[in-house]
Enzyme design. Structure first.
Site, PDB file in Angstrom:
ATOM      1  CD  GLN A 144      -3.256   0.560   0.364  1.00  0.00           C
ATOM      2  OE1 GLN A 144      -3.194  -0.452  -0.315  1.00  0.00           O
ATOM      3  NE2 GLN A 144      -4.350   1.299   0.424  1.00  0.00           N
ATOM      4  N   GLY A 192     -12.917  -2.079  -2.766  1.00  0.00           N
ATOM      5  CA  GLY A 192     -14.267  -2.050  -3.350  1.00  0.00           C
ATOM      6  C   GLY A 192     -15.001  -0.756  -3.071  1.00  0.00           C
ATOM      7  CD  GLU A 226      -6.037  25.535 -23.179  1.00  0.00           C
ATOM      8  OE1 GLU A 226      -4.990  26.093 -23.512  1.00  0.00           O
ATOM      9  OE2 GLU A 226      -7.143  25.846 -23.638  1.00  0.00           O
TER      10      GLU A 226
END
EC number: 1.3.3.6
Length: 664
Positions: free
Chosen positions: A330, A401, A424
């Site tokens: 993580q 989820g 742009e």
């Protein structure tokens, strides 16, 4: 559970002064105070509620957007807000709307391309919103290739008028925000034709709708192009289509700062240098880079807080499970995005300085640094918007989820942000512009013409082509000189390799076409060097507050070493570093993640975003996620009744199997 700060333990771990970091993030104490005050003003106003956006129909969403825009203007007038405060108010209202194009494109176009008389006439109306404008450049058939636009503006000397016309279906203006339902006027870009000669694309102010009943003027076909990606999201904006059938406008509605057409139909370029347009371009791209840091920091704030709240696995003997943020997988995905948000913030700050510098040089008729400023801003727009769009989606996945729920705030944020990769300037097209500039710079090395600005490192080509990294242990990767040299060597060697490969082609354009992929990679390497070097330059400034500089230092090297890891093939194939040094960089990266971990929630608190602005159940300041997810679920219209509409017609017959079997 109300009133409890579920993230208090995380905040107590912080090793730095969060309030001081808020000021660093904002750019100054003044900027922080204005932002903080206006954010709270918006959050406390019931008209600006936005948690229902995903449940509204397109018509309801659009009407609520009109209401918010009208209310925002009313508050700006009532409170006598300054231009800075009004800009922050529109930012925190956080709903794409016609006003974005009115203030962000229509007004700057008139300022940049209109004469003083034209500015006096049109801006006096636009600044009071007595007319509402948009920027009608992109067509159904042409976006990036502005020179390929098909709309025509043909001068008629008999009537002293331009005739604006859409000769083909693909010449329809398509995409301008605010055009579909709101704008009364547009700056329309069309091919100027006078005396049978095409003088290329110029801007014209064209009234589109009646100022009495808002109906389209004769021979103008205008409407909305339809629903776009996501619920809520950019569907609050009336992106439009527009076709002209021989529409006549007075000659003086051509924007004439750079060129004019006389009463007799003669095309006369003005004395004003065309390079002045670069100033506007640098400004617009600087705001896009700033927007990238805003959007990415918002996604990272949500993902970081939720990663600290969420627990999965790791429980032993009935004990507490592990916080998701404690897993290295993580951290390896999340912390580089946190570092990127800060990196983009600081390169955005530097671009503000660049805009000021470019403006001053333009006024002094010094155009020497313009090509480099153009290439640099093009590349940074491309780099930051691509990384931000990808980063928001990664943050959604980091939330598991629940990140897929609209109320997480991430699906809508992604849908709102992702067009920035195209508007742009398409991001790949922009990097190819950078690549062309790099090839030109490499070709001039040794000619006596010194590279300027962000390409100045190329003047040391001889050294950078031969040098070897001196890194011997993991901590050496915290030496700014070692990091910058590795990035400079990689960028220069990739550019030189492209130039050598180009030289093998007799036809340079054919060579460029064949080597597009490699050229884009070389441009990205150059732009990543800019971001790394500007982050390091930020750290050389006087930054106060307990522990603030140390945290920024950690984030800077996470950004740099993660880029090194992600693009390891470049660094190794150019011999900028060795495999052993790459391994040491990874070791240092892991160590930096551990140092950032106790500070992660505090580092996103420093963005100072209200819950209203974040609009995310997962990213709530108090971390009270699960009860609030249930609250949001009950609000869905499907839960208005226990038994769904359609039960009697479809579900009951299915369950009871009251179906006839037919014989074939």
């Amino acid at each position: 559970m109300e009133g409890i700060d579920h993230l208090a333990d995380e905040r107590n771990k912080a090793e730095f002064d969060v309030d001081e970091m808020k000021i660093v993030w904002a750019g100054s104490r003044h900027a922080f105070e204005v932002s903080d005050r206006i954010a709270r003003l918006v959050a406390s106003d019931p008209v600006f509620v936005k948690s229902d956006r995903g449940r509204l129909s397109r018509k309801e969403l659009f009407k609520s957007t009109l209401k918010k825009c009208a209310h925002a203007w009313k508050r700006i007038i009532e409170l006598r807000l300054t231009e800075e405060e009004a800009g922050r108010l529109r930012f925190f209202v956080d709903q794409p709307a016609f006003v974005d194009l009115h203030w962000g494109m229509f007004v700057p176009a008139i300022k940049g391309q209109g004469t003083e008389e034209q500015q006096q006439k049109w801006l006096s109306l636009a600044n009071k919103m007595q007319i509402i404008g948009c920027y009608a450049q992109t067509e159904l058939g042409h976006g990036s290739n502005v020179q390929g636009l098909e709309t025509t503006a043909t001068f008629d000397p008999k009537t002293d008028e331009f005739v604006i016309h859409s000769p083909t279906q693909t010449s329809s203006k398509w995409w301008p925000g605010g055009l579909g339902k709101v704008s009364t006027h547009a700056v329309v870009y069309a091919r100027l034709i006078t005396d049978g000669k095409d003088y290329g694309v110029h801007g014209f102010i064209v009234q589109l709708r009646s100022l009495e009943d808002h109906s389209p003027l004769p021979n103008i076909i205008v409407g909305d192009i339809g629903t776009k990606m996501g619920n809520g999201a950019y569907n609050s904006m009336d992106n439009g289509f527009l076709m002209f059938d021989q529409v006549r406008i007075p000659r003086d509605q051509m924007l004439m700062r750079l060129a004019e057409v006389t009463r007799e139909g003669k095309y006369v370029p003005s004395d004003v240098p065309k390079q002045l347009m670069y100033g506007t371009m640098v400004y617009v791209r600087q705001t896009i880079v700033a927007d990238a840091s805003n959007a990415l920091s918002r996604a990272v704030c949500i993902a970081t807080r939720y990663s600290a709240v969420r627990r999965q696995f790791g429980a032993r003997d009935g004990g507490i499970e592990t916080q998701v943020i404690d897993y290295k997988t993580q951290q390896n995905r999340l912390f580089p995005l946190l570092a990127s948000a800060y990196a983009f913030r600081f390169v955005g700050e530097w671009l503000k300085w660049l805009y000021t510098d470019v403006t001053a040089r333009l006024q002094a008729s010094d155009f020497a640094t313009l090509p480099e400023a153009h290439a640099c801003t093009a590349g940074l727009k491309s780099l930051t918007t691509t990384a931000t769009a990808d980063g928001i989606e990664e943050c959604r996945k980091l939330c598991g989820g629940h990140g897929y729920l609209w109320c997480s705030g991430l699906p809508e944020l992604f849908a709102v942000y992702v067009p920035a990769c195209t508007y742009e300037g398409d991001n790949i097209v922009l990097q190819l512009q950078v690549a062309r500039f790099l090839m030109k710079t490499v070709s001039q090395l040794g000619s006596g013409k010194a590279p300027v600005g962000t390409t100045a490192y190329m003047a040391r080509a001889e050294h950078l082509l031969q040098c070897r990294s001196g890194v011997q242990k993991a901590e050496d990767w915290l030496n700014p000189a070692a990091v910058v040299e590795a990035f400079e060597a990689r960028a220069l060697r990739m550019a030189v390799a492209c130039a050598k490969n180009l030289s093998k082609f007799e036809n340079q354009e054919q060579g460029f076409s064949e080597l597009l992929a490699e050229l884009v990679e070389a441009a990205i390497a150059h732009c990543q060097l800019i971001v790394v070097s500007k982050f390091i330059a930020k750290l050389e400034q006087d930054i106060g507050g307990k522990g603030v500089k140390k945290q920024l230092n950690n984030l800077c090297y996470i950004y740099a070493l993660h880029i090194l890891h992600k693009h390891l093939g470049d660094f190794l194939s150019t011999n900028s570093i060795t495999p052993k040094q790459a391994s040491l960089a990874n070791n240092q990266l892991r160590s930096l993640y551990s140092q950032v971990r106790p500070n992660a929630v505090a580092l996103v608190d420093a963005f100072n975003y209200t819950d209203h602005y974040l609009n995310s159940v997962l990213g709530r300041y108090d971390g009270n996620v699960y009860p609030k997810l249930f609250e949001e679920a009950w609000k869905d219209p499907l839960n208005d009744s226990v038994v769904p509409d359609g039960y009697q017609e479809y579900i009951r017959p299915l369950i009871k199997q009251q179906l006839r079997t037919a014989r074939l």
